[in-house]
Design an enzyme around this catalytic site. Structure first.
Site, PDB file in Angstrom:
ATOM      1  N   CYS A   1     -27.266  -1.405  -6.979  1.00  0.00           N
ATOM      2  CA  CYS A   1     -28.568  -1.528  -6.311  1.00  0.00           C
ATOM      3  C   CYS A   1     -28.375  -2.003  -4.875  1.00  0.00           C
ATOM      4  O   CYS A   1     -28.886  -3.050  -4.466  1.00  0.00           O
ATOM      5  CB  CYS A   1     -29.470  -2.496  -7.076  1.00  0.00           C
ATOM      6  SG  CYS A   1     -29.753  -2.008  -8.779  1.00  0.00           S
TER       7      CYS A   1
ATOM      8  N   ARG B   1       0.823  -1.208   0.000  1.00  0.00           N
ATOM      9  CA  ARG B   1       0.000   0.000   0.000  1.00  0.00           C
ATOM     10  C   ARG B   1       0.864   1.268   0.000  1.00  0.00           C
ATOM     11  O   ARG B   1       0.612   2.216  -0.746  1.00  0.00           O
ATOM     12  CB  ARG B   1      -0.907  -0.014   1.224  1.00  0.00           C
ATOM     13  CG  ARG B   1      -1.860   1.158   1.320  1.00  0.00           C
ATOM     14  CD  ARG B   1      -2.476   1.250   2.725  1.00  0.00           C
ATOM     15  NE  ARG B   1      -3.000  -0.006   3.199  1.00  0.00           N
ATOM     16  CZ  ARG B   1      -4.251  -0.421   3.018  1.00  0.00           C
ATOM     17  NH1 ARG B   1      -5.096   0.355   2.366  1.00  0.00           N
ATOM     18  NH2 ARG B   1      -4.647  -1.574   3.498  1.00  0.00           N
TER      19      ARG B   1
END
Length: 401
Positions: A345, A275
């Site tokens: 959704c 990272r």
């Protein structure tokens, strides 16, 4: 507001101008990546190495940019072996992680893996069998799950607690003996990865102190301690997604250099960050499809979403946002909080809550920085069957696909 590098902004604008639909794409600034990594490498003291953990971002242009700069790569699957073998500049690599397949281990042996980090007593026995069949004496590091004081834990603890990672410290003597007795394994050192996404340099200093205090005891367990040379301390260095102050890498390296310089028997220390290496070079650009107000809350509905950029949900934070208006506007418009959502959704498709934006409109672009690690590559990109986002890699002199 964070300023976008001109090469990144121009790439986003060109992509939108050439697209029939509103865009959702990633742009990676390879020049910024190289600049950052050169600074990271320059800070390393003597007897300290840095291997890039490619799980953070294993795209070929990222690896090709990093390979000339880092000491090597860390991988955790057979698929990642293919990535490092296919890299334009071949570098040493080490193989970590639980649940390695026999086929993965055979591939690693076949492709000359530098060291394999063994995670269990069963894996030691299995690797001995495979190395013997391959006719290769394989260097290994034993991954230790040490006993740690509570203050050295983190939100993503990977040691000092019940985990599938490594061998508990009380079993270490047995593991060392098993490797010593294996005809085709050679103990090269130990691996300890205690925490992930740690942003406090003080905790890292304390953690390194603890490892180095225990190193003589661990090393003395080996039949030939003089051949046990390496201590892999993992990665786990965090990124501050919510503010400008980042992990003080220079301070950590200075501290470690002083610590190692005072110990004639100190090991070669190896970091394997992911990272902290690639996060800063990536940007996720999404077009605004709709704006609306519901129950008093303002929403910006954008192309894409968490199925392409899962990082904010995975980390549990509200990601910073850079607003690129489609046309110049008056700066007198009021700023108000907007919740940035995608096309899915599900009410969990949220990239940033209540982020202050000024006069945001349909057709504008929003850019989420710090998207170069654990964003796209950990996302559920096939959910709802939306098209996958484009991945662009830019550098001075043109794009690199």
């Amino acid at each position: 507001m964070t300023e976008l590098p001109s090469t990144v902004r121009h790439a986003i604008e060109r992509a939108q101008a050439s697209s029939a639909d509103p865009i959702a794409l990633f742009v990676h600034d390879l020049d910024a990546l190289r600049q950052h990594v050169r600074a990271v490498m320059a800070a390393l003291p003597p007897k300290v190495e840095l291997y890039y953990a490619i799980k953070a971002n294993s795209e070929a242009p990222i690896l090709d940019a990093l390979a000339p700069l880092v000491h090597g790569f860390e991988i955790s699957s057979g698929g990642e072996i293919d990535r490092v073998v296919g890299c334009a500049t071949r570098k040493p690599y080490v193989f970590s992680g639980p649940g390695k397949l026999d086929s993965d281990l055979r591939a690693a042996l076949r492709h000359g893996v530098e060291a394999i980090h063994v995670e269990s007593l069963n894996e030691i026995a299995r690797l001995q069998h495979l190395a013997e069949a391959a006719g290769r004496v394989q260097a290994v590091l034993i991954r230790i799950n040490p006993q740690l004081p509570a203050p050295l834990s983190s939100k993503l603890a990977m040691a000092g607690t019940p985990t599938p990672f490594g061998i508990d410290e009380p079993e270490l003597a047995l593991a060392v003996r098993q490797v010593d007795q294996a005809s085709h394994l050679q103990l090269k050192g130990f691996h300890v990865h205690a925490m992930s996404h740690q942003q406090q340099v003080e905790r890292h200093e304390q953690l390194l102190d603890l490892y180095l205090q225990r190193w003589p005891q661990w090393r003395a367990l080996a039949a030939n301690p003089q051949t046990v040379t390496h201590l892999n301390v993992g990665g786990g260095i965090g990124v501050n997604y919510l503010g400008p102050q980042q992990f003080d890498w220079q301070r950590l390296c200075t501290y470690l250099g002083q610590r190692l310089g005072a110990d004639a028997q100190a090991p070669i220390v190896r970091f394997e960050p992911g990272r902290f290496i690639s996060a800063f070079c990536g940007y996720y650009a999404i077009a605004v499809l709709d704006t609306k107000t519901s129950h008093g809350k303002h929403f910006v509905v954008c192309r894409g979403g968490t199925h392409q950029f899962r990082l904010p949900v995975a980390q549990g934070h509200d990601h910073p946002v850079i607003h690129l208006p489609r046309q110049p506007r008056s700066t007198s418009a009021a700023t108000q909080p907007w919740t940035v959502v995608g096309q899915l959704c599900t009410p969990k498709d949220i990239l940033s809550r209540d982020y202050p934006l000024q006069d945001v409109r349909i057709g504008d672009l929003l850019v989420l920085p710090l998207a170069g690690a654990y964003g796209y590559n950990i996302s559920h990109v096939d959910f709802l069957c939306h098209p996958r986002p484009s991945l662009l890699f830019v550098q001075e002199g043109g794009a690199c696909q």
